[in-house]
Write a protein that holds these residues in place. Sequence first.
Motif, PDB file in Angstrom:
ATOM      1  N   ASP A  47       0.826  -1.275   0.007  1.00 39.43           N
ATOM      2  CA  ASP A  47      -0.083   0.218  -0.188  1.00 39.43           C
ATOM      3  C   ASP A  47       0.521   1.132   0.242  1.00 39.43           C
ATOM      4  N   VAL A  48       0.359   2.064  -0.827  1.00 41.22           N
ATOM      5  CA  VAL A  48       1.218   3.334  -0.151  1.00 41.22           C
ATOM      6  C   VAL A  48       1.920   3.878   1.057  1.00 41.22           C
ATOM      7  N   PRO A  49       1.500   4.529   2.089  1.00 39.15           N
ATOM      8  CA  PRO A  49       1.853   4.073   3.684  1.00 39.15           C
ATOM      9  C   PRO A  49       2.789   3.405   3.170  1.00 39.15           C
ATOM     10  N   SER A  50       2.941   1.869   3.088  1.00 40.84           N
ATOM     11  CA  SER A  50       4.371   0.959   3.019  1.00 40.84           C
ATOM     12  C   SER A  50       5.700   1.433   2.210  1.00 40.84           C
ATOM     13  N   LEU A  51       5.025   2.124   0.969  1.00 38.20           N
ATOM     14  CA  LEU A  51       6.256   2.139  -0.296  1.00 38.20           C
ATOM     15  C   LEU A  51       6.496   3.363  -0.410  1.00 38.20           C
ATOM     16  N   LEU A  52       6.143   4.192  -0.092  1.00 39.89           N
ATOM     17  CA  LEU A  52       6.117   5.698   0.430  1.00 39.89           C
ATOM     18  C   LEU A  52       7.975   6.141   1.278  1.00 39.89           C
ATOM     19  N   PRO A  53       8.091   5.387   1.923  1.00 44.97           N
ATOM     20  CA  PRO A  53       9.743   5.502   2.906  1.00 44.97           C
ATOM     21  C   PRO A  53      10.361   5.305   1.566  1.00 44.97           C
ATOM     22  N   ILE A  54      10.014   3.791   1.177  1.00 44.76           N
ATOM     23  CA  ILE A  54      11.000   3.389  -0.362  1.00 44.76           C
ATOM     24  C   ILE A  54      11.067   4.327  -1.252  1.00 44.76           C
ATOM     25  N   ALA A  55      10.155   5.091  -2.065  1.00 41.71           N
ATOM     26  CA  ALA A  55      10.279   5.646  -2.527  1.00 41.71           C
ATOM     27  C   ALA A  55      10.841   7.111  -2.557  1.00 41.71           C
ATOM     28  N   SER A  56      10.554   6.987  -1.398  1.00 42.07           N
ATOM     29  CA  SER A  56      11.356   8.775  -1.349  1.00 42.07           C
ATOM     30  C   SER A  56      13.103   8.427  -1.491  1.00 42.07           C
ATOM     31  N   VAL A  57      13.454   7.112  -0.914  1.00 38.50           N
ATOM     32  CA  VAL A  57      14.611   7.009  -1.254  1.00 38.50           C
ATOM     33  C   VAL A  57      15.260   6.358  -2.501  1.00 38.50           C
ATOM     34  N   VAL A  58      14.497   5.297  -3.374  1.00 41.05           N
ATOM     35  CA  VAL A  58      15.206   5.713  -4.526  1.00 41.05           C
ATOM     36  C   VAL A  58      14.673   6.899  -5.525  1.00 41.05           C
ATOM     37  N   LEU A  59      13.881   7.196  -5.249  1.00 45.72           N
ATOM     38  CA  LEU A  59      13.414   7.885  -6.549  1.00 45.72           C
ATOM     39  C   LEU A  59      14.504   9.839  -5.782  1.00 45.72           C
ATOM     40  N   PRO A  60      14.708  10.395  -7.447  1.00 43.26           N
ATOM     41  CA  PRO A  60      15.134  11.369  -7.430  1.00 43.26           C
ATOM     42  C   PRO A  60      14.454  12.778  -6.537  1.00 43.26           C
ATOM     43  N   ALA A  61      15.691  13.005  -5.590  1.00 45.64           N
ATOM     44  CA  ALA A  61      14.761  14.235  -4.601  1.00 45.64           C
ATOM     45  C   ALA A  61      14.131  15.575  -5.330  1.00 45.64           C
ATOM     46  N   GLU A  62      14.687  15.049  -6.258  1.00 37.22           N
ATOM     47  CA  GLU A  62      14.682  16.945  -7.389  1.00 37.22           C
ATOM     48  C   GLU A  62      12.862  16.755  -7.672  1.00 37.22           C
ATOM     49  N   LEU A  63      12.024  15.986  -7.668  1.00 31.60           N
ATOM     50  CA  LEU A  63      11.242  15.514  -7.912  1.00 31.60           C
ATOM     51  C   LEU A  63       9.975  16.085  -6.691  1.00 31.60           C
TER      52      LEU A  63
END
Length: 210
Positions: free
Chosen positions: A44-60
């Motif tokens: 779900d989104v709450p579980s994935l969001l902390p991972i997404a903030s690691v692997v996706l560029p912060a510039e987004l």
Amino acid sequence: MNLTRRVFVRWSALTSAALAVARRSVGAQAKPAAQQPGALKWLDVPSLLPIASVVLPAELGAGRVERAAIEFSRWIANYREGEELLHPYGSEQISTTGPSPATKWAEQVRALHESAVAKDPQRKPFANQTLRDRTAIVADALASVQFAARVPSPIAAPHVALALLAHFLDSPDATNLAYNKEINAKQCRPLADSSKEPVTLRKALNGGRA
């Protein structure tokens, strides 16, 4: 009754329609649910969001990172095994979607959470740890994963962190940002706009104003 050409054509059309409905009905009965029960617990989104903030560029920015997590969660939730894929132009070969990696990815998210709790003196969950600590945990998890230097297709990613990155890079949003143009890949443009060059993304976001 004479079997005239008009009657024959009408019968053929009705028969084809009936067969198509029957095939869809049988296919719908044979196909399993999108995902197995419980497979999406950690996707779900709450579980994935902390991972997404690691692997996706912060510039987004936080908004785009969250949107990427939402779209990934929706995509894997609706993924179905055995769905017919579009075949390449000029080819008669028909292929179907492969097995869903949802269960494997969910286990990997759970493993990140358990690793975070085990390593933290205060036993804070993965989502509550700093970006630096979450990055280290994800890096440790990826150290044992075999993958090529090239980003894989989202569905073939061996780890959920790579899948999140690959899914975003395959999105129209990523293409727009890479070229700073409102290209909107994989979307049909109106025929009247086909000869127009895509507008600059900043202008597009500001309603056409620079």
